[in-house]
Structures are given as C-alpha cells and as structure tokens.
Design a protein around this motif. Structure first.
Motif, PDB file in Angstrom:
ATOM      1  N   VAL A 208      25.804  51.370 -36.306  1.00 50.09           N
ATOM      2  CA  VAL A 208      25.947  52.806 -36.351  1.00 50.09           C
ATOM      3  C   VAL A 208      26.400  52.951 -37.822  1.00 50.09           C
ATOM      4  O   VAL A 208      27.258  52.448 -38.494  1.00 50.09           O
ATOM      5  N   ARG A 209      25.422  53.723 -38.279  1.00 51.16           N
ATOM      6  CA  ARG A 209      25.961  54.353 -39.787  1.00 51.16           C
ATOM      7  C   ARG A 209      26.692  55.801 -39.742  1.00 51.16           C
ATOM      8  O   ARG A 209      25.803  56.659 -39.081  1.00 51.16           O
ATOM      9  N   THR A 210      27.503  56.122 -40.477  1.00 50.50           N
ATOM     10  CA  THR A 210      28.163  57.457 -40.766  1.00 50.50           C
ATOM     11  C   THR A 210      28.517  57.805 -41.928  1.00 50.50           C
ATOM     12  O   THR A 210      28.576  56.913 -42.984  1.00 50.50           O
ATOM     13  N   ARG A 211      28.153  59.282 -42.361  1.00 51.46           N
ATOM     14  CA  ARG A 211      28.738  59.807 -43.433  1.00 51.46           C
ATOM     15  C   ARG A 211      28.981  61.168 -43.268  1.00 51.46           C
ATOM     16  O   ARG A 211      28.502  61.703 -42.536  1.00 51.46           O
ATOM     17  N   ALA A 212      29.727  61.728 -44.299  1.00 59.00           N
ATOM     18  CA  ALA A 212      30.312  62.884 -44.168  1.00 59.00           C
ATOM     19  C   ALA A 212      29.189  63.961 -44.399  1.00 59.00           C
ATOM     20  O   ALA A 212      28.291  63.831 -45.023  1.00 59.00           O
ATOM     21  N   ALA A 213      29.263  65.106 -43.705  1.00 59.71           N
ATOM     22  CA  ALA A 213      28.359  66.082 -43.877  1.00 59.71           C
ATOM     23  C   ALA A 213      28.998  67.499 -43.667  1.00 59.71           C
ATOM     24  O   ALA A 213      30.171  67.607 -43.590  1.00 59.71           O
ATOM     25  N   ALA A 214      28.267  68.401 -44.024  1.00 58.17           N
ATOM     26  CA  ALA A 214      28.797  69.798 -44.121  1.00 58.17           C
ATOM     27  C   ALA A 214      29.721  70.354 -42.843  1.00 58.17           C
ATOM     28  O   ALA A 214      30.935  70.765 -42.961  1.00 58.17           O
ATOM     29  N   ARG A 215      29.189  69.996 -41.756  1.00 57.99           N
ATOM     30  CA  ARG A 215      30.073  70.529 -40.556  1.00 57.99           C
ATOM     31  C   ARG A 215      30.323  69.211 -39.444  1.00 57.99           C
ATOM     32  O   ARG A 215      30.729  69.627 -38.274  1.00 57.99           O
ATOM     33  N   GLY A 216      30.399  68.280 -40.070  1.00 58.93           N
ATOM     34  CA  GLY A 216      31.003  67.279 -39.192  1.00 58.93           C
ATOM     35  C   GLY A 216      30.337  65.727 -39.871  1.00 58.93           C
ATOM     36  O   GLY A 216      30.862  65.685 -40.996  1.00 58.93           O
ATOM     37  N   VAL A 217      29.910  65.035 -39.290  1.00 54.87           N
ATOM     38  CA  VAL A 217      29.672  63.722 -39.718  1.00 54.87           C
ATOM     39  C   VAL A 217      28.110  63.245 -39.231  1.00 54.87           C
ATOM     40  O   VAL A 217      27.690  63.565 -38.120  1.00 54.87           O
ATOM     41  N   GLU A 218      27.133  62.871 -40.089  1.00 56.57           N
ATOM     42  CA  GLU A 218      25.883  62.685 -39.944  1.00 56.57           C
ATOM     43  C   GLU A 218      25.979  61.230 -39.288  1.00 56.57           C
ATOM     44  O   GLU A 218      26.774  60.185 -39.850  1.00 56.57           O
ATOM     45  N   LEU A 219      25.150  60.652 -38.638  1.00 59.70           N
ATOM     46  CA  LEU A 219      25.117  59.516 -37.875  1.00 59.70           C
ATOM     47  C   LEU A 219      23.445  58.898 -37.733  1.00 59.70           C
ATOM     48  O   LEU A 219      22.694  59.649 -37.580  1.00 59.70           O
ATOM     49  N   LEU A 220      23.422  57.589 -37.954  1.00 59.27           N
ATOM     50  CA  LEU A 220      22.132  56.954 -37.549  1.00 59.27           C
ATOM     51  C   LEU A 220      22.664  56.078 -36.593  1.00 59.27           C
ATOM     52  O   LEU A 220      23.417  55.086 -36.423  1.00 59.27           O
ATOM     53  N   LEU A 221      22.171  56.484 -35.387  1.00 58.81           N
ATOM     54  CA  LEU A 221      22.578  55.765 -34.041  1.00 58.81           C
ATOM     55  C   LEU A 221      21.578  54.620 -33.770  1.00 58.81           C
ATOM     56  O   LEU A 221      20.327  54.659 -34.320  1.00 58.81           O
ATOM     57  N   PRO A 222      21.741  53.549 -33.270  1.00 59.56           N
ATOM     58  CA  PRO A 222      20.832  52.363 -32.848  1.00 59.56           C
ATOM     59  C   PRO A 222      19.834  52.770 -32.016  1.00 59.56           C
ATOM     60  O   PRO A 222      19.925  53.696 -31.124  1.00 59.56           O
ATOM     61  N   GLU A 223      18.795  52.228 -32.003  1.00 64.64           N
ATOM     62  CA  GLU A 223      17.484  52.312 -31.350  1.00 64.64           C
ATOM     63  C   GLU A 223      17.843  51.830 -29.867  1.00 64.64           C
ATOM     64  O   GLU A 223      18.653  50.976 -29.555  1.00 64.64           O
ATOM     65  N   GLY A 224      17.452  52.602 -28.834  1.00 61.55           N
ATOM     66  CA  GLY A 224      17.615  52.476 -27.485  1.00 61.55           C
ATOM     67  C   GLY A 224      18.712  53.625 -26.916  1.00 61.55           C
ATOM     68  O   GLY A 224      18.833  53.374 -25.873  1.00 61.55           O
TER      69      GLY A 224
END
Length: 663
Positions: free
Chosen positions: A505-521
């Motif tokens: 799982v990849r996370t990074r700061a965003a304007a209104r929270g956190v952006e995520l790249l979640l796993p396939e599935g």
C-alpha cells in the motif's frame, strides 16, 4: 437447596451456571487448570480451586482432583456443565460414593444413553422410531450392506466429534480408522456405529425435564440444522418445520425416551428429520446433560433450566405440568468459536487484545471471555454465545445479525462475521434448512478478498494516525512523505493477512487527507483519497472516497488488528525480502506448514523417505480436531522439523517435500 455447589467445568458454561447459583444465593466453587488461572469463570465464582496442569486429562478430566476440590470447599453438589465429565457415568457414581449430589441424571441413565447402541435398542423397545444401522463388530460389513452414503459415529461420543460421512466406500477402512482415533482421543472409547445417511436432513431436538417423583415434561423443540463438521453453530426455537401436531408427537416420543431410561433432570432427545417429510422423524441420541443451546428454550418458555436442574437434584418436584408450558416468540443462538471459516473452520487461537460483546433488550451473551484471555489449542473452540429473543422469526434474525455485527474479539480470529452472513442467506431467511447447507454454500458465505477500506485504515494508522485521540503529534515523526517545496514522496507499507497474498500500500499527503494506491483485488489500484475522521479509545473512523467506515483497532506485537461487523483482520508487518529468502530456502510450494495452532500427534515419515502426491505424512490436533497433512506432490522428504508431541503455531514449517524430478 444446597449451600455450596462446585462447577466442574470452565468457560462460558461455568460462568452461566455461576450466574444462576448467585441468583439463588448458593455459594459457587470454580475449578481451573494452570492455563485458566486468570479465566473469567475463576474471577466470577465465590471461590476457586486449582486442579492441575493445562492438559484436560490431568485437570478437568481428573475425577480425584475434582472430588478433592469439592471436599476442601465443603461443596454438597457438583454441576458438570457440558463436555468433559458431564456425561461420564463413572464420575456421577464417584460423586455419589463421595457423598456429593451429581446435578444430572442417575449414573445408570448416563451409562445407558451414553452408549448409542444400547440407547437405540432401549428407545426402540419403547416405541420410538430409530435410524437404520449397526455397530461393532459388524461395522464394516453393515456399512457396505447399507450402501453409501453412511455416517460413522462414536458410540460414546457427542458434539459431532469423531463423526465421519462416507460417500465413497473405497475409503471406508481409512475413515473407520480415523473415526476410531478421534473417538479414542475425545472419549477414551473407540467403539463405533454406522447409520444410514439421510440426505438433506434436519436436526431437531426436544428439551425434556424430569424429577425424581415420576413427572416428565418437554419444553418444545430446537432447530439445530445449521452445522459445520456435524457440529451446531446456529440454533433456534421453535422450528419453522414442525406443525403443532408433529411437535406434540415428537414431544411425546421424547418423554417416552426419557422414561425408558429412568431419566431425572434436564436432558435432550435428538431426532433426525427428513426435510420433505417431517412426520417421519428418527431418534438419534439422548444427551444426558444441559445442551449448549439451552438458552433459546429458556427465552421462549421463561424456564431457567439450570435452576430446575438444581431444584430437581435437591429433591423438589416440578411445579408445572405439560399443559402449563407455553412457547412465546422466537429465539436464535449463534456460537462464537475460535476458528477460521475461510480455512475450512480450522481452529484459531491467540490473546484477546480487545473485546466488545453485544447487550440490550432481547439480547443475551453467555461468554467466558475477558480482555487478556489466552485462547490455546487445549480445549473446545467455542468461546461465547450470542442469543436473541423477539416476537417472530424475521425480527429475531435481524436482531441477531445486528448483535453479531456488534461483536468483536480482536486478537483471536472467530466466526462471528461468517455467522452474520449465514443468517442473511436466502435459504436461512426462508427457513429452508438442512445439515449440509453450510458446507454446500460455503463459497457464497465467505467474503471476496479484503475490503479496500481495511487496507486504507491500516495504512493511515500505521503512517501515524493516532488511535487514542488528543495530544500533540510531532510533525517530523509522522511518516507522511512530506518534502520541503516538492511533491510528497510515496510511503510504501507492506502487509500480510493470513490466508491472503502479501500486499503493498502506497500513501502520500494530499490536500484534504491522504492519497493511496491500494493493492489489486481490493477494488482496483486506482488513486484513492482517505483520511482519519476520528480516533478515540480504540475506535477509528476512516473516510474513503467520501464514505466513512468505523473500525475497532488495536496494535499487536507484529502488526495491527482491525475489526468491523463481526469480521476481524490481522494485518501483519511484512518484509518481502526476508519472505523471498525464506521461500527460496524452503522451496516455496514444497513447504508444509501448520494450518492451525496445535500439537503434532502422528508422524508417518522420516527425512529421506520417498512419498506420493496426497500421501498422509503428519496429523496435527487442536481443540479436539484432527487435521491430516498430506504430500503436495510426489518427491522426497528433505526436511522434517517436528516429532509426535511437538506444539506448533499456525503457519509454522513442519516439513519440506522436494519434487521427485528435482530430488
């Protein structure tokens, strides 16, 4: 009434018996093994006595230790609960010899009905219909004469343990051997009987209550057809199948069965009923004790069965007759067990890190759990029961589903979420039940993968979201990928949930929270936005793409537990490099790992042995259940890390089988 009663059991039934003793003003004595020194039933009793080491054979099954505990505490009577020695005629006789009242039927009735072969002969003579079958020593010949499918049952058993459904007579000999092994381990007696299998059967039982003055009544039926491995998981009263006429007929048959063996106390007569013809019911067995599912009868009749066990044992006559028994509304019970439905209901274990049990109007929880309870592999997997009462069946189904959604046992995987889904199954809602429904529709009752919000919540908590609320957070201590004057970097987190592939799982700061790249599935790998809305007292509310989700959250030594709607997930920290090295060392798919925490009881091979695909290599036992470990392919045993008696953890490496072409 007695002054002091010793409860010769543990867990939720001990807690439940102690509750009635307290209501009657009777002093309660608990007993415990070293494994249960801090158990809930020990804390709730008026006094408690240590009776031995963790092994049940040296503690809860030790008649001398129990009798000595009763002598030391001045107990006048012993309540056996269910399981352990509850249906042991020798224990009942030993209590009588020691001057103690056994709160149950006479030893003669236990002995008669505890032997399924003699029991069938006795009730048949009393005019009660029985299932066609035979017993040792003609077992194998009788099975072949009956024709597949047949059901193997331990003569001295109960609770579904040791039962084997044989659909292919080619494996009959192996199945008989396995059934004998389980029967000997669970009951100390490997005598078996075989019965004709009734296709799509319903399991319906009648609660009886008898005193020493010749009065016998029945308290209606319980439907127990929702089972796994021949063991009940959902029970309800009354049954949608029975008409008033059939109820009266089965009740009368149950009363005759009780009279035929001179029964005294609370007992249950179990029937197997063809779903297409409920009037053609057959006697299966009589349980000469309180049943796990007794609360549903209590809720629809208003009769405290434990209280009447005590009163009858003290010599009182029943204060009501059959015409006084009234059935009010509908009650349903769900058994919360330490098991993983996705792994074929194999036992689980662990430490209860956080506990939330439902309560409220019409909701009852019988539980032996408390925070910090250690759930091991020594005893039965049932931990608690959630029971509801409502005016009708649809209302009771809805109420129980809501109660199960409010049930959370973090640290120990349970079947609570599975039971909630089962109660919503269209056949269950329609009342179209049979004992094979769960196994037949198992795939539809299991969740498809891990919900995206679970990974999102775990990633947010792991990257620095507080689960306690309040207080100052050092911004330089938060792993949010922040950079001075630049685009935030991705923070990469690796998780592993047992039974699922490891994920990133990849996370990074965003304007209104956190952006995520979640796993396939987990609903794709598109960019998602999430944030923690609120966090306090172990509860975390996460917003994912505008939808909020509330989780129970608790850290564990190797990761994080999240729970919601009765389901729980253990997100373990995962090191992909170390995992790759371990997989290479052990040959990946060649490795045989323990499917559950337990004890290795049988080792059939040694290092260097040549084995065939599917060959039985080891047997692991946990919570009175055997699991056979077989060779994944033909090859050579190149590593063997266990011997008989070795205690193993879930996923622990047991052996390695190198494929024959690579050997």
């Amino acid at each position: 009434m007695f002054d002091t009663v010793l409860v010769a059991n543990r867990g939720e039934i001990a807690v439940r018996v102690i509750r009635t003793l307290r209501a009657l003003g009777v002093r309660s004595v608990a007993v415990y093994s070293d494994a249960d020194a801090d158990a809930r039933h020990v804390r709730e009793a008026d006094t408690a006595v240590r009776i031995g080491p963790p092994a049940a054979s040296e503690s809860y099954l030790s008649v001398p230790a129990l009798l000595e505990a009763a002598r030391r505490t001045g107990a006048q009577a012993v309540h056996p609960g269910y399981g352990f020695l509850a249906e042991n005629a020798g224990f009942a006789a030993a209590c009588a010899e020691a001057g103690l009242v056994f709160i149950g039927p006479p030893a003669s009735a236990i002995s008669l009905m505890g032997d399924k072969i003699r029991a069938k002969e006795t009730v048949k003579a009393a005019g009660v219909p029985v299932v066609p079958g035979a017993a040792d020593p003609e077992l194998e010949d009788a099975a072949r004469e009956l024709g597949a499918p047949v059901l193997l049952k331990p003569s001295a058993g109960g609770g579904g343990k040791g039962m084997r459904l044989v659909r292919d007579l080619a494996v009959l000999t192996d199945e008989i051997a396995a059934a004998r092994r389980e029967a000997r381990s669970s009951f100390g007696d490997d005598t078996l009987l075989v019965e004709r299998w009734i296709d799509r059967p319903r399991h319906i039982e009648i609660q009886v209550l008898a005193d020493a003055h010749g009065n016998v009544v029945h308290l209606g039926e319980r439907e127990c057809s929702l089972q796994r491995r021949h063991q009940k998981i959902i029970e309800e009263a009354p049954s949608v199948l029975l008409t008033p006429e059939i109820r009266e007929s089965m009740g009368a048959a149950a009363v005759e069965a009780a009279r035929s063996c001179g029964y005294v106390g609370a007992g249950t007569v179990e029937f197997i009923v063809p779903g297409g013809d409920p009037s053609s019911y057959y006697f299966m067995e009589m349980n000469t004790r309180l049943q796990v599912e007794h609360p549903v009868t209590e809720l629809i009749t208003g009769v405290d069965l434990v209280e009447w066990q005590l009163r009858v044992a003290a010599g009182e006559a029943l204060s009501f007759g059959q015409s006084d028994v009234r059935l009010d509304g509908w009650a349903i019970e769900a058994r919360i067990c330490a098991e993983d439905p996705a792994r074929g209901f194999l036992p689980s274990g662990g430490t209860v890190l956080a506990l939330h049990e439902p309560a409220g109007e019409g909701v009852r929880t019988d539980s032996g759990l408390s925070q910090g309870t250690e759930v091991g592999s020594l005893y039965d997997p049932m931990l608690a029961k959630v029971i509801v009462h409502a005016a009708d069946r649809p209302s009771a189904l809805r109420k129980l589903r809501a109660a199960l959604a409010d049930t959370m046992t973090l640290g120990v995987p349970t079947n609570a979420g599975f039971l909630r889904r089962l109660l919503g199954h269209k056949a269950v809602v329609a009342g179209e039940l049979d004992t094979g429904l769960v196994e037949r529709d198992l795939a539809d009752l299991l969740p498809e993968g891990v919900p995206a919000e679970v990974y999102a919540a775990a990633a947010l908590v792991a990257r620095g979201g507080s689960t306690t609320g309040g207080g100052w957070v050092d911004p330089f201590g938060v792993a949010d990928g922040w950079r001075l004057g630049g685009t935030p970097a991705w923070t990469v987190q690796h998780f592993r949930i047992p039974g699922h592939d490891p994920v990133e799982v990849r996370t990074r700061a965003a304007a209104r929270g956190v952006e995520l790249l979640l796993p396939e599935g987990s609903e794709g790998d598109a960019l998602r936005t999430a944030r923690i809305v609120d966090a306090a007292d172990g509860l975390v509310t996460v917003e994912l793409d505008g939808v909020t989700h509330r989780f129970h959250v608790v850290p564990s030594p190797d990761g994080l537990w999240l729970g919601r709607d009765g389901d729980s997930w253990h997100l373990q920290d995962h090191d992909p490099v170390a995992a790759a090295l371990s997989g290479a060392r052990h040959g990946g798919a060649d490795t045989l790992a323990a499917p559950m925490p337990g004890t290795v009881t049988v080792v059939k091979v040694a290092v260097g042995d040549e084995v065939e695909a599917g060959q039985s290599l080891l047997v692991v036992e946990a919570m009175k259940m055997e699991h056979v470990i077989s060779a994944p392919h033909a090859g050579t045993v190149t590593e063997l890390d266990v011997t008989p008696g070795t205690t193993v953890a879930m996923d622990q490496v047991l052996a390695v089988v190198t494929p024959r072409e690579e050997a």
